[in-house]
Design a protein around this motif. Structure first.
Motif: not given
Ligand SMILES: Cc1ncc(C[n+]2csc(CCOP(=O)(O)OP(=O)(O)O)c2C)c(N)n1
Ligand code: SF4
Ligand code: SF4
Ligand code: SF4
Ligand SMILES: [Mg+2]
Lengths: 304, 86, 391
Positions: A29, A52, A74, A104-107, A133, A135-139, C89
């Motif tokens: 990333e 991330c 987010f 990211g892909d989640g966001g 990437n 998945a939710y990498m940051n979490t 939020e």
């Protein structure tokens, strides 16, 4: 014997994403963001969703961004970017900067999908870049809507009753394209020149643009950091990550898969997130299903 | 630099953060077989590889995390990863 | 100045218009709709040069104005109830980033059960968000306060967002003669927005960086400190407004016949109108009674309230909101004003008007009688006994 020269600080600041960020070793990333900025140049304003990238580049009081940057939340990167673009217009400053939204892909594909849809539908002159990437990498590597089939994550673990993620990757580029926007493309960190071309092309087009970049995460994919580019390249060569360009709804360019065809095992076996598929003979059936996904991609996008 | 106005930071200030301490392996740029393809520089996620001249590339060890991507991708196998001596 | 018989929402929209916002973004929800519809109309007719961004949710509306404000634009949004909750939020984020956004919170009950009528439960959920919250009593005040809001928010010593709260339907949909603010007047009152920092390649700053335990607390300290500063600014802007327009519409509190009162009614918003009728009636009969209107709820003007009420024996706090599991919200803040002071008056709390329940002159008489008669923490008034009888 060889001598190595140490570059000066000035020399090392060769990109618009400064060194000293805290991405994991070999982070795809970080590389993708560096390449996007490098292609975009300094006359941009960028937003980023929580994730991330935001965390490893903006640890107050430090920042790795050499361009104006804003992180809000987010799920609102696209909406914040819409506001920036509207403000530039309203203030007569639209020639000052191009707007790039990132997530990211989640966001992008999950929690931020609504805001992104709004941005695409309203026709803002913004390039949206999704760093995929998977998945939710940051979490801590939880599954997202872009996590591939049978992939092991912390919320789609492998177990007696589970082969990992049950669902297929969401067709996010297709969703973006369904908004009838002028430009949709996918890319991979393994083809940096392609990223550069696509960013430049996208920024030359007025209106909403969507670019999704496959960006390996050694931590979440449990792959060797040294192999970040290799892994990404195999995803493309196998057909698991189709690389294409869509202009005004029509696919105008694709990157062909390798000939002869690279079997998906080549890609899967070098990543811990798929290691469970190789543990027992039962995994072969799952690998076959993944091969089918690749084959379908090859057919759908004409990658052969 | 402005916490009183909502955590505004100055551009590029992460350069103060020397990430060399993360390194377990260290790339040695032999500068012998280099063909000047520039891939080491392009692929480095830290942005710490620079071109000295056309066929001579080097690394800023202040930031290099030792991922080994440059060595892996080098067109002429001119970069070698060695164990970092700490 | 020109007096026009006009709906509250339209008056507010017109005032927002003469503030020359660069970017407006909103999502429709009853009873906020007339405000944003009228603003869209002004834009469509070319009367208002602004980027009006029609978003797909309140979350995005707030995010759009956030991004625009950070780019150096003057921005406005409006919402109510569910939309407000969806925005929360982002509201915290706007305040934390010190962006001087102005919004209208049309006050409405929150679901479940769904109810489109007025109370103040929505805006009170964001009382701790770092937004300045000002409550309007009538439409003239609501309209005037929007002009003041931009001046307060954009003051370089403030740089906090401002929310004007006005009761849904009761104000937004009622017609009154309003002195509308003309463009030249607004331009004279409100200087152009020139933020010190904004997103531009000319000075590539990073907004919204991540702050760890080593600095986060200071961000809260700075906002709290600024809230104290803004008490002064809110007063100054009200005085400026008075100078230019001859109306005193603003400031932290308002008092009505409080000087010699032994009993004072405390409230926020449109209910003040009804209270005045009752007070006039009782004053005529010789009862020493007055009203304190809390206009600025955040920052909460503790000193001003204490100064105004320290001679009073009995206080009745009337509120259209409740902290479920605790009780009255405003009543407890009024009580805290007297903590540690030499004399504490009797302070009774009344929860009323939730979900649009009528607040009549009789209701108020009841509140006053109760306060004279008894001492209690707080009680509901105006409950329908037939519905709570256990059937
Ligand atoms: C509203 C909200 N829900 C959840 C989170 C927690 N959260 C922060 S980042 C993140 C995952 C980010 O994943 P992705 O967008 O794929 O980016 P990545 O970290 O993988 O680059 C989550 C779940 C949050 N910050 N805000
Ligand atoms: S977890 Fe993955 S995406 Fe996040 S910084 Fe590490 S390698 Fe990069
Ligand atoms: S080892 Fe990794 S971080 Fe170091 S120079 Fe090579 S690519 Fe860059
Ligand atoms: S990758 Fe290897 S060959 Fe290419 S420029 Fe770098 S050192 Fe030279
Ligand atoms: Mg991700």
């Amino acid at each position: 014997m060889t001598t190595t020269l140490t570059a000066s600080k000035e020399q090392s600041c060769q990109t618009l994403l400064a060194s000293g960020h805290t991405a994991c070793t070999g982070c795809g990333e970080a590389l993708a963001a560096k390449l996007v900025l490098g292609a975009a140049g300094s006359n941009v304003i960028v937003t980023d969703a929580t994730g991330c990238l935001e965390v490893f580049t903006t640890r107050f009081p430090q920042s790795s961004w050499e361009v104006p940057f804003i992180h809000s939340l987010f799920e609102n990167s696209a909406a914040v970017a819409s506001g920036i673009e509207a403000a530039l217009k309203s203030l007569g400053r639209q020639n000052e900067a191009k707007v790039i939204a990132q997530g990211g892909d989640g966001g992008t594909a999950d929690i931020g999908l609504q805001a992104l849809s709004g941005m695409l539908e309203r026709g803002h002159d913004i390039l949206y870049v999704c760093y995929d990437n998977e998945a939710y990498m940051n979490t801590g590597v939880q599954r997202s809507g872009l996590t591939p089939f049978d992939c092991m994550t912390t919320t789609s673990p492998y177990g007696e009753f589970s082969w990992g993620n049950k669902h297929n990757k969401k067709d996010m580029p297709g969703i973006a394209a369904a908004h009838n926007i002028p430009y949709v493309a996918t890319a991979s960190v393994s083809f940096p020149k392609d990223i550069e071309n696509k960013v430049k092309k996208a920024l030359s087009i007025t209106g909403p643009k969507y670019l999704q970049i496959h960006s390996p995460c050694p931590l979440g994919w449990r792959s060797n950091p040294q192999l970040t580019i290799t892994v990404a390249r195999l995803a493309v060569q196998t057909g698991l990550y189709p690389i294409f360009e869509m202009e005004n709804g029509k696919i105008t360019k694709v990157r062909k898969v390798s000939t002869p065809k690279t079997p998906v095992e080549e890609y899967l076996k070098i990543q811990g997130r798929f290691a469970h598929l190789f543990k027992s003979p039962d995994g072969n059936e799952e690998i076959r299903k993944i091969q089918e996904i690749a084959d379908r991609n090859i057919e759908k996008y004409g990658l052969a | 630099m402005r916490l009183d106005l909502g955590a505004i930071a100055k551009a590029g200030t992460s350069k103060a953060n020397q990430t060399c301490g993360w390194r377990n392996f260290k790339p040695i740029f032999h500068q012998e077989k280099c063909v000047g393809c520039g891939l080491c520089k392009i692929y480095c996620p830290e942005g710490c590889v620079t071109m000295v001249e056309k066929k001579k590339y080097t690394v800023d060890y202040t930031y290099c995390k030792g991922c080994g991507i440059c060595a892996e991708e080098c067109s002429s196998s001119d970069i070698e990863m060695v164990v970092e001596e700490k | 100045m020109s007096t026009t018989f006009i709906e509250g929402s339209i008056a507010v929209a017109k005032t927002v218009g003469v503030c020359r916002p660069h970017v407006i973004s909103a999502y429709p929800i009853t009873p906020q709709t007339h405000i944003v519809e009228h603003l869209s109309e002004l834009v469509a007719n070319g009367e208002l040069k602004t980027e009006y961004v029609n978003v797909e949710s309140e979350h995005s509306a707030a995010s759009v104005v956030l991004g625009a404000s950070a780019t150096g634009a003057r921005t406005y949004t409006a919402t109510t109830s569910q939309g407000f909750l969806l925005m929360i939020e982002v509201l915290y984020n706007i305040a934390g980033m010190r962006l001087p956004v102005v919004m209208t919170c049309v006050n409405r009950a929150v679901s479940a059960p769904i109810n489109i009528w007025n109370d103040q439960q929505d805006s009170l959920t964001a009382r701790d968000s770092g937004w300045i919250q000002l409550y309007a009593e009538d439409n003239q005040e609501a309209s005037d306060m929007h002009l003041q809001a931009f001046k307060i928010a954009e003051n370089k010593d403030v740089m906090l967002p401002v929310m004007i709260c006005m009761d849904g339907f009761v104000l937004t949909h009622s017609f009154e003669p309003i002195e509308l603010i003309l463009q030249e007047e607004a331009d004279k009152f409100l200087p152009p927005f020139k933020p010190q920092y904004y997103l531009t390649p000319k000075n590539p700053l990073t907004f919204g960086a991540m702050v760890g335990p080593d600095g986060y607390m200071e961000t809260r300290y700075f906002i709290e400190k600024t809230m104290r500063t803004s008490l002064q600014v809110i007063g100054d802007v009200a005085a400026d407004f008075h100078n230019q327009f001859g109306r005193f519409q603003g400031g932290l509190i308002d008092t009505y016949k409080v000087e010699d009162a032994s009993l004072v009614l405390v409230a926020m918003g449109s209910v003040i109108g009804t209270l005045k009728d009752v007070v006039d009636e009782l004053r005529a009969k010789g009862q020493k009674i007055g009203i304190l209107k809390v206009r600025s709820y955040r920052p909460f003007p503790k000193d001003e309230i204490y100064r105004a009420l320290n001679h009073v024996k009995e206080i009745a706090v009337l509120e259209k909101a409740i902290s479920l599991g605790y009780g009255g919200i405003l009543v407890n803040e009024i009580k805290s004003v007297f903590y540690g002071k030499p004399k504490t008056p009797k302070i009774n709390g009344f929860i009323l008007g939730l979900g649009g329940r009528d607040i009549t002159v009789d209701t108020i008489h009841h509140v006053i009688k109760d306060t004279v008669k008894a001492t209690f923490e707080e009680k509901f008034v105006g409950l329908n006994e037939a519905l709570i009888g256990g059937k």
